[in-house]
Design an enzyme around this catalytic site. Structure first.
Site, PDB file in Angstrom:
ATOM      1  N   CYS A 146       0.812  -1.225   0.000  1.00  0.00           N
ATOM      2  CA  CYS A 146       0.000   0.000   0.000  1.00  0.00           C
ATOM      3  C   CYS A 146       0.849   1.281   0.000  1.00  0.00           C
ATOM      4  CB  CYS A 146      -0.986  -0.044   1.164  1.00  0.00           C
ATOM      5  SG  CYS A 146      -2.341   1.120   0.966  1.00  0.00           S
ATOM      6  N   HIS A 238      -4.256  -4.608   0.607  1.00  0.00           N
ATOM      7  CA  HIS A 238      -3.813  -5.150   1.901  1.00  0.00           C
ATOM      8  C   HIS A 238      -4.170  -6.633   1.987  1.00  0.00           C
ATOM      9  CE1 HIS A 238      -2.295  -1.692   4.043  1.00  0.00           C
ATOM     10  NE2 HIS A 238      -3.295  -0.973   3.564  1.00  0.00           N
ATOM     11  N   GLU A 240      -2.712  -8.902   3.322  1.00  0.00           N
ATOM     12  CA  GLU A 240      -2.321  -9.490   4.612  1.00  0.00           C
ATOM     13  C   GLU A 240      -3.410  -9.319   5.675  1.00  0.00           C
ATOM     14  OE1 GLU A 240      -1.416  -6.583   3.506  1.00  0.00           O
ATOM     15  OE2 GLU A 240      -1.358  -5.111   5.136  1.00  0.00           O
TER      16      GLU A 240
HETATM   17  C1  LIG Z   1      -8.855   0.072  13.385  1.00  0.00           C
HETATM   18  C2  LIG Z   1      -7.901   0.021  14.536  1.00  0.00           C
HETATM   19  C3  LIG Z   1      -7.806   1.412  15.190  1.00  0.00           C
HETATM   20  C4  LIG Z   1      -8.430  -1.003  15.564  1.00  0.00           C
HETATM   21  O1  LIG Z   1      -7.581  -1.050  16.678  1.00  0.00           O
HETATM   22  P1  LIG Z   1      -8.200  -1.094  18.187  1.00  0.00           P
HETATM   23  O2  LIG Z   1      -7.079  -1.066  19.147  1.00  0.00           O
HETATM   24  O3  LIG Z   1      -9.236  -0.043  18.312  1.00  0.00           O
HETATM   25  O4  LIG Z   1      -8.887  -2.504  18.184  1.00  0.00           O
HETATM   26  P2  LIG Z   1      -9.854  -3.095  19.297  1.00  0.00           P
HETATM   27  O5  LIG Z   1     -11.193  -3.192  18.666  1.00  0.00           O
HETATM   28  O6  LIG Z   1      -9.719  -2.351  20.579  1.00  0.00           O
HETATM   29  O7  LIG Z   1      -9.290  -4.575  19.458  1.00  0.00           O
HETATM   30  C5  LIG Z   1      -8.004  -4.832  19.951  1.00  0.00           C
HETATM   31  C6  LIG Z   1      -7.607  -6.211  19.487  1.00  0.00           C
HETATM   32  O8  LIG Z   1      -7.720  -6.271  18.056  1.00  0.00           O
HETATM   33  C7  LIG Z   1      -6.444  -6.489  17.477  1.00  0.00           C
HETATM   34  N1  LIG Z   1      -6.382  -5.660  16.270  1.00  0.00           N
HETATM   35  C8  LIG Z   1      -6.221  -4.332  16.215  1.00  0.00           C
HETATM   36  N2  LIG Z   1      -6.202  -3.936  14.952  1.00  0.00           N
HETATM   37  C9  LIG Z   1      -6.355  -5.032  14.192  1.00  0.00           C
HETATM   38  C10 LIG Z   1      -6.403  -5.249  12.819  1.00  0.00           C
HETATM   39  N3  LIG Z   1      -6.288  -4.223  11.973  1.00  0.00           N
HETATM   40  N4  LIG Z   1      -6.575  -6.478  12.378  1.00  0.00           N
HETATM   41  C11 LIG Z   1      -6.693  -7.502  13.247  1.00  0.00           C
HETATM   42  N5  LIG Z   1      -6.665  -7.369  14.566  1.00  0.00           N
HETATM   43  C12 LIG Z   1      -6.495  -6.143  15.035  1.00  0.00           C
HETATM   44  C13 LIG Z   1      -5.453  -6.062  18.518  1.00  0.00           C
HETATM   45  O9  LIG Z   1      -4.207  -6.676  18.336  1.00  0.00           O
HETATM   46  C14 LIG Z   1      -6.148  -6.520  19.778  1.00  0.00           C
HETATM   47  O10 LIG Z   1      -6.044  -7.914  19.888  1.00  0.00           O
HETATM   48  P3  LIG Z   1      -5.855  -8.644  21.298  1.00  0.00           P
HETATM   49  O11 LIG Z   1      -6.914  -8.055  22.177  1.00  0.00           O
HETATM   50  O12 LIG Z   1      -6.057 -10.089  20.967  1.00  0.00           O
HETATM   51  O13 LIG Z   1      -4.465  -8.303  21.712  1.00  0.00           O
HETATM   52  C15 LIG Z   1      -6.492  -0.436  14.103  1.00  0.00           C
HETATM   53  O14 LIG Z   1      -6.564  -1.743  13.549  1.00  0.00           O
HETATM   54  C16 LIG Z   1      -5.911   0.434  13.072  1.00  0.00           C
HETATM   55  O15 LIG Z   1      -5.316   1.473  13.373  1.00  0.00           O
HETATM   56  N6  LIG Z   1      -6.082   0.031  11.798  1.00  0.00           N
HETATM   57  C17 LIG Z   1      -5.783   0.852  10.692  1.00  0.00           C
HETATM   58  C18 LIG Z   1      -4.604   0.366   9.969  1.00  0.00           C
HETATM   59  C19 LIG Z   1      -4.396   1.292   8.808  1.00  0.00           C
HETATM   60  O16 LIG Z   1      -4.229   2.512   9.025  1.00  0.00           O
HETATM   61  N7  LIG Z   1      -4.473   0.761   7.620  1.00  0.00           N
HETATM   62  C20 LIG Z   1      -4.432   1.513   6.441  1.00  0.00           C
HETATM   63  C21 LIG Z   1      -3.061   1.625   5.910  1.00  0.00           C
HETATM   64  S1  LIG Z   1      -3.429   2.551   4.541  1.00  0.00           S
HETATM   65  C22 LIG Z   1      -2.134   2.763   3.525  1.00  0.00           C
HETATM   66  O17 LIG Z   1      -1.123   2.081   3.617  1.00  0.00           O
HETATM   67  C23 LIG Z   1      -2.214   3.895   2.537  1.00  0.00           C
HETATM   68  C24 LIG Z   1      -3.275   4.855   2.833  1.00  0.00           C
HETATM   69  C25 LIG Z   1      -3.481   5.769   1.628  1.00  0.00           C
HETATM   70  O18 LIG Z   1      -2.511   6.030   0.969  1.00  0.00           O
HETATM   71  O19 LIG Z   1      -4.592   6.254   1.386  1.00  0.00           O
END
Ligand SMILES: CC(C)(COP(=O)(O)OP(=O)(O)OC[C@H]1O[C@@H](n2cnc3c(N)ncnc32)[C@H](O)[C@@H]1OP(=O)(O)O)[C@@H](O)C(=O)NCCC(=O)NCCSC(=O)CCC(=O)O
Ligand SMILES: N[C@@H](CCO)C(=O)O
Length: 351
Positions: A146, A238, A240
């Site tokens: 990404c 993504h 993964e």
């Molecule tokens: C959405 C959130 C905020 C969710 O996190 P939270 O801490 O709120 O989760 P939660 O509901 O409280 O749950 C916590 C539990 O879920 C797990 N967990 C957290 N995020 C996870 C995910 N993405 N996938 C799978 N499991 C996940 C934690 O390890 C934890 O597990 P345990 O309890 O078992 O420990 C995060 O995943 C995140 O920041 N995701 C965004 C990633 C991102 O930005 N992707 C885009 C890249 S975009 C890019 O590359 C380019 C963009 C562009 O150019 O436009």
């Protein structure tokens, strides 16, 4: 694992001509069998940091049950971190200097949550360029996810990413555009990949840079390779992601709406949810807006039981192919990218 053509059985030659990895007995006798060292430059936000580690570690581990993998996570000090993530990094991650001293056979660079199109505004811009420059000359193959794909396209090919104007968010149908490349060997001709991005590198930009598109989709090119056909592998989506990752992002967007940091209630990620789950989330939205429910009632547990994953098999096969291509070309000395008889301009002898 490659087949060894230890006899004149015609099927060996036939499979080799179809792109399967088939080694001669002489090559097999002289092949060095050793462990592999793979770096993970993790740029994901704190909340997704460890989940992202597990996603890529799982894919590498599942790619081959016999080869031994040493995984080396690291990040960039210019990515701002909270206390918990900073502690995790200081206890478990290596520094870039340690990574350089260790040497890598392959490197994976994750995406990062940077919404604005102009990457120069990202705090890690210069540090990321340093790693990418190092990896091109020192690592056999670098796989970019990404935002990392967008960054390499800007750094190495002067192709800047563009804002799409809306978020490309969901699980989309993809097709193999070039069935002859070993990276897509054994992959279904059609498969799905999640995307989550506001920005894109268009097909025209990849083509103008001499990059080969291997997997294409209705939301643009997904899997591409550099002009030498191995040294840089680009994912724009993504693949993964865990089954639940997009649901967690959707919940984060609802929280942003509730806190006033986004004006509109988010629409659900496309082609990700079945009709029943969409209905559950619609009812939740109605009751949330009416003040009858709050964010703690978000039906994550209920929905997660019936979410489909329609991308993991294809991703695992692509990663397995990538590891195989890299193993056939990397030097016995982990600090040298290619064996002495390999042409870095055409490492897989595909041209
Ligand atoms: C959405 C959130 C905020 C969710 O996190 P939270 O801490 O709120 O989760 P939660 O509901 O409280 O749950 C916590 C539990 O879920 C797990 N967990 C957290 N995020 C996870 C995910 N993405 N996938 C799978 N499991 C996940 C934690 O390890 C934890 O597990 P345990 O309890 O078992 O420990 C995060 O995943 C995140 O920041 N995701 C965004 C990633 C991102 O930005 N992707 C885009 C890249 S975009 C890019 O590359 C380019 C963009 C562009 O150019 O436009
Ligand atoms: N590329 C090497 C394996 C890694 O040392 C070989 O095929 O012998």
């Amino acid at each position: 694992m490659p087949l060894i053509a230890h006899s004149k059985l015609p099927s060996f030659a036939r499979l080799k001509s179809e792109g399967e990895v088939v080694l001669s007995k002489d090559r097999a006798n002289h092949q060095v069998i050793r462990e592999l060292h793979i770096g993970l430059l993790n740029l994901m936000p704190d909340a997704a940091l460890e989940a992202t580690e597990r996603q890529f570690f799982r894919l590498i581990g599942q790619s081959n049950q016999i080869a031994q993998f040493y995984l080396h996570p690291f990040t960039l000090p210019s990515v701002k971190r909270g206390d918990k993530a900073a502690k995790h990094i200081s206890e478990h991650y290596q520094s870039f200097d340690e990574i350089k001293a260790q040497g890598l056979d392959a490197l994976i660079i994750t995406g990062a949550h940077v919404e604005q199109a102009d990457l120069k505004k990202a705090p890690f811009y210069h540090d990321l360029k340093t790693v990418i420059d190092w990896s091109y000359t020192n690592v056999t193959s670098t796989l970019c996810s990404c935002l990392a794909t967008h960054a390499v396209m800007e750094f190495r090919y002067q192709q800047k990413r563009q804002a799409i104007g809306k978020k490309c968010w969901g699980v989309f149908k993809h097709q193999i555009a070039d069935r002859s490349h070993p990276l897509v060997s054994g992959v279904n001709t059609n498969f799905n990949v999640p995307h989550s991005r506001f920005n894109e590198i268009t097909k025209q930009q990849f083509a103008a840079a001499g990059i080969k598109i291997l997997v294409d989709s209705e939301v643009g090119a997904h899997l591409c390779v550099s002009e030498d056909l191995l040294r840089i592998v680009f994912f724009q989506g993504h693949p993964e992601y865990d089954t639940i990752s997009l649901l967690k992002e959707y919940k984060r967007e609802i929280m942003a709406y509730l806190s006033g940091s986004r004006a509109d209630y988010p629409i659900v990620p496309m082609h990700y949810l079945g009709e029943q789950n969409k209905a559950i989330l619609n009812e939740y939205k109605t009751k949330l807006i009416a003040g009858e429910l709050d964010i703690s009632d978000f039906p994550e547990g209920l929905i997660s039981q019936t979410l489909d994953n329609t991308w993991h098999d294809a991703t695992r096969q692509i990663i397995s192919n990538w590891i195989g291509c890299m193993y056939q070309t990397t030097h016995e000395d982990v600090n040298k990218p290619f064996m002495d008889n390999i042409d870095p301009k055409d490492p897989l002898k595909l041209k």
